[in-house]
Scaffold this motif. Structure first.
Motif, PDB file in Angstrom:
ATOM      1  N   ASP A  30       0.218  -1.199   0.022  1.00  0.00           N
ATOM      2  CA  ASP A  30       0.193   0.508  -0.169  1.00  0.00           C
ATOM      3  C   ASP A  30       0.875   0.292  -0.286  1.00  0.00           C
ATOM      4  N   ASP A  31       0.398   2.648  -0.283  1.00  0.00           N
ATOM      5  CA  ASP A  31       0.740   2.994  -0.869  1.00  0.00           C
ATOM      6  C   ASP A  31       1.040   4.049   1.313  1.00  0.00           C
ATOM      7  N   GLU A  34       0.603   8.270   0.578  1.00  0.00           N
ATOM      8  CA  GLU A  34      -0.505   8.712  -0.035  1.00  0.00           C
ATOM      9  C   GLU A  34       0.222   9.422  -1.268  1.00  0.00           C
ATOM     10  N   ARG A  35       0.543   9.222  -2.378  1.00  0.00           N
ATOM     11  CA  ARG A  35       1.430  10.628  -3.085  1.00  0.00           C
ATOM     12  C   ARG A  35       0.383  10.661  -4.282  1.00  0.00           C
ATOM     13  N   ASP A  36       0.042  11.410  -4.693  1.00  0.00           N
ATOM     14  CA  ASP A  36      -0.685  12.406  -5.558  1.00  0.00           C
ATOM     15  C   ASP A  36       0.574  11.744  -7.578  1.00  0.00           C
TER      16      ASP A  36
END
Length: 113
Positions: A30-31, A34-36
């Motif tokens: 999982d990231d 939470e990078r875009d």
């Protein structure tokens, strides 16, 4: 004939078609930050990664690849026997030359290590 699928790999074959088709592999992890990782056009976001597990007769070969997120293509790379700043600089230079980048201040480069 049954459908064959490589769950850890990237290809699937079906009985109806003998052509290999792209199948996304499972998520590695999982990231959590939470990078875009989206881009609204070409050369807005480049991702860089290094591969250093490529043994050769002369020792280990290190590969730095730069991918344009928008086009999903490798736009630059560098291969060297040493993993140092020269590897990164050469990869960026090939990416800039290949894309004919005119305004590098609009491009964000994210990488590892």
């Amino acid at each position: 004939m049954q459908d064959l699928l490589w769950h850890g790999g990237r290809r699937a074959r079906s009985a109806a078609s003998d052509e290999a088709k792209w199948q996304p592999g499972p998520s590695v992890h999982d990231d959590l930050v939470e990078r875009d990782v989206t881009a609204d056009g070409p050369n807005r976001l480049w991702l860089a990664d290094i591969e250093h597990r490529a043994p050769s007769r002369r020792g280990q070969a290190h590969l730095r690849a730069i991918k344009d997120v928008w086009s999903n293509r490798i736009v630059g790379y560098s291969i060297d026997s040493r993993m140092d700043s020269r590897l990164v600089v050469n990869a960026v230079r090939t990416a800039v030359a290949a894309t004919q980048l005119t305004s590098p201040q609009d491009t964000r480069l994210e990488g590892t290590r």
